[in-house]
Scaffold this motif. Structure first.
Motif, PDB file in Angstrom:
ATOM      1  N   GLU A   1      87.007  84.978   3.422  1.00 15.30           N
ATOM      2  CA  GLU A   1      85.782  85.774   3.322  1.00 15.30           C
ATOM      3  C   GLU A   1      85.285  86.252   4.682  1.00 15.30           C
ATOM      4  O   GLU A   1      84.295  86.973   4.768  1.00 15.30           O
ATOM      5  N   GLN A   2      85.945  85.827   5.761  1.00 17.40           N
ATOM      6  CA  GLN A   2      85.484  86.184   7.101  1.00 17.40           C
ATOM      7  C   GLN A   2      86.233  87.396   7.642  1.00 17.40           C
ATOM      8  O   GLN A   2      87.440  87.538   7.439  1.00 17.40           O
TER       9      GLN A   2
ATOM     10  N   ASN B   1      79.781  80.697   3.449  1.00 17.27           N
ATOM     11  CA  ASN B   1      79.658  81.881   4.317  1.00 17.27           C
ATOM     12  C   ASN B   1      78.486  81.796   5.290  1.00 17.27           C
ATOM     13  O   ASN B   1      78.052  82.818   5.825  1.00 17.27           O
ATOM     14  N   ASN B   2      77.977  80.588   5.535  1.00 14.85           N
ATOM     15  CA  ASN B   2      76.983  80.413   6.592  1.00 14.85           C
ATOM     16  C   ASN B   2      77.679  80.435   7.947  1.00 14.85           C
ATOM     17  O   ASN B   2      78.780  79.896   8.096  1.00 14.85           O
ATOM     18  N   ILE B   3      77.050  81.063   8.958  1.00 16.18           N
ATOM     19  CA  ILE B   3      77.641  81.198  10.280  1.00 16.18           C
ATOM     20  C   ILE B   3      76.771  80.475  11.306  1.00 16.18           C
ATOM     21  O   ILE B   3      75.559  80.708  11.379  1.00 16.18           O
TER      22      ILE B   3
ATOM     23  N   VAL C   1      82.190  79.092  10.398  1.00 15.81           N
ATOM     24  CA  VAL C   1      81.849  79.671   9.096  1.00 15.81           C
ATOM     25  C   VAL C   1      82.157  78.659   8.008  1.00 15.81           C
ATOM     26  O   VAL C   1      83.290  78.167   7.898  1.00 15.81           O
TER      27      VAL C   1
ATOM     28  N   SER D   1      82.153  77.217   3.871  1.00 15.96           N
ATOM     29  CA  SER D   1      82.645  77.743   2.593  1.00 15.96           C
ATOM     30  C   SER D   1      81.571  78.553   1.873  1.00 15.96           C
ATOM     31  O   SER D   1      81.880  79.353   0.992  1.00 15.96           O
TER      32      SER D   1
ATOM     33  N   ASN E   1      76.291  87.625   5.894  1.00 11.80           N
ATOM     34  CA  ASN E   1      75.877  87.108   7.205  1.00 11.80           C
ATOM     35  C   ASN E   1      76.728  87.714   8.318  1.00 11.80           C
ATOM     36  O   ASN E   1      77.893  88.065   8.110  1.00 11.80           O
TER      37      ASN E   1
ATOM     38  N   SER F   1      81.655  88.442  10.556  1.00  7.97           N
ATOM     39  CA  SER F   1      80.881  88.610   9.320  1.00  7.97           C
ATOM     40  C   SER F   1      81.505  87.785   8.212  1.00  7.97           C
ATOM     41  O   SER F   1      82.722  87.640   8.128  1.00  7.97           O
ATOM     42  N   ALA F   2      80.637  87.233   7.371  1.00  7.57           N
ATOM     43  CA  ALA F   2      81.071  86.455   6.209  1.00  7.57           C
ATOM     44  C   ALA F   2      80.036  86.640   5.114  1.00  7.57           C
ATOM     45  O   ALA F   2      78.878  86.244   5.281  1.00  7.57           O
ATOM     46  N   GLY F   3      80.440  87.265   4.015  1.00 12.16           N
ATOM     47  CA  GLY F   3      79.482  87.602   2.978  1.00 12.16           C
ATOM     48  C   GLY F   3      78.452  88.578   3.528  1.00 12.16           C
ATOM     49  O   GLY F   3      78.797  89.599   4.125  1.00 12.16           O
TER      50      GLY F   3
END
Length: 373
Positions: free
Chosen positions: A229-230, A282-284, A278, A280, A266, A262-264
């Motif tokens: 997702e990243q 999608n928090n960074i 990152v 699972s 964020n 970027s992830a999701g």
């Protein structure tokens, strides 16, 4: 431990120290050998950092160097954790099968062409090995894989995009140069999928596992790396991505330039010396990076800094192609710090860990079992 002495140990291990610095370390090694590798205290380490020692006579230096090449090991106890240094000897590729040990990994990978045909890169001769779209795929003398095209960029705009992929097994690593000049180093159990020529408005590739990038600068065509997702977006920079499925976080470490992670929904910007973590979800999280530890594999070392045994075992499993059995091991708080060459057999790394902690290992037919001493 005094930082200057840590730096001196690292310089010695990488072969970049001066003759005077080499004399200091080798004299210390000699003292450790005579003491049967007895642990030394933090205070002793700091005192050693200020010494200026001269080894009398060339014969003693030659004898010590021979000993180092065979089995140079230092165990440095530091509180609850352990610090160790294992100097690398020249690596000779071996092919013998070991039942109670494991050989280190080596340069090996599989190239998958656009039509699905697979080429084992260790089994082909140097020179051009395939034509893919507008690119010629070539294997260099050092094993490096490169893509070249003579077609001018305007003529490639409407041409179909052709994808290749390179994958490394457990116990493998590989280096390739993409058609734009970007260098990619793949760690063990990793893969990369990429266009043979970047025809569109961006340069987008996908990876699994771990890879280090030195991206060729092109302000008009951003370089994007997707892993799960990243997505990491750059123009031209040096960075490392660790995205193994068995690691709890995707770790992106920036050495040079500027990247956007970027992830999701964020997003975060990284500056040199920073890393993003990152989750699972999608928090960074952005933190200061330990760059040396992040790219140790590319430099041919394992650099452990207050790492737990499970974290170390995941690295060893990938590089030595072994499975891990935790047996009766139960000390989750035990941590290790040190430097070990990746060119050593598995038994050499395990010996260092055993000498510096209350843990024991056995290896049989590619299964590494851990037990409490």
């Amino acid at each position: 431990m005094d930082n200057s002495f840590k730096e001196l140990l690292h310089k010695y291990n990488s072969g970049t120290c001066t003759p005077q610095e080499q004399a200091i370390i080798e004299a210390w090694y000699q003292q450790m050998e005579a003491a049967d590798l007895a642990p030394v205290t933090e205070e002793q380490l700091n005192n050693i950092a200020g010494l200026k020692l001269v080894i009398p006579g060339n014969a003693k230096v030659r004898r010590l160097s021979a000993w180092l090449s065979a089995a140079a090991a230092v165990i440095l106890m530091a509180g609850a954790a352990s610090y160790f240094l294992y100097k690398a000897a020249p690596h000779v590729q071996q092919t013998v099968k070991l039942h109670n040990d494991a050989l280190p990994g080596s340069n090996k990978a599989v190239l998958t062409l656009a039509n699905g045909h697979k080429i084992f890169l260790g089994g082909v001769q140097n020179g051009p090995i395939a034509h893919q779209g507008e690119a010629v795929v070539e294997k260099k003398a050092d094993g490096e894989l490169s893509y070249k095209t003579d077609e001018p960029a305007p003529a490639r705009v409407n041409m179909p995009t052709v994808f290749n992929s390179v994958s490394t097994p457990r116990g493998g690593q590989h280096h390739l140069i993409l058609s734009d000049g970007t260098g990619v180093w793949l760690n063990a159990s990793s893969s990369i999928k990429y266009p043979t020529v970047f025809n569109g408005p961006e340069r987008r590739i996908e990876i699994t596992g771990e890879a280090y990038f030195e991206v060729a600068h092109n302000a008009d065509k951003p370089f994007k790396v997707t892993c799960g997702e990243q997505t990491v977006e750059v123009l031209g920079t040096h960075f490392n991505i660790n995205a193994y499925a068995d690691e709890p976080l995707i770790n992106t470490t920036l050495l040079q330039g500027l990247v956007r992670v970027s992830a999701g929904t964020n997003m975060a910007l990284l500056k040199p010396g920073e890393q993003s973590l990152v989750s699972s979800a999608n928090n960074i999280k952005v933190t200061q990076a330990d760059v040396e530890a992040a790219v140790d594999w590319k430099e041919g070392d394992f650099v452990f800094k207050s790492q737990t045994l499970p974290a170390i075992m995941r690295k060893l499993a990938r590089w030595y192609d072994v499975d891990i059995n935790y047996g009766s091991y139960s000390n989750s708080k035990l941590t290790f710090s040190g430097v070990v060459s990746r060119s050593r057999n598995l038994s050499a790394v395990l010996k260092m860990l055993e000498s510096s902690a209350t843990v024991k290992f056995t290896v049989h037919d590619k299964v590494l079992t851990i037990v409490n001493k």
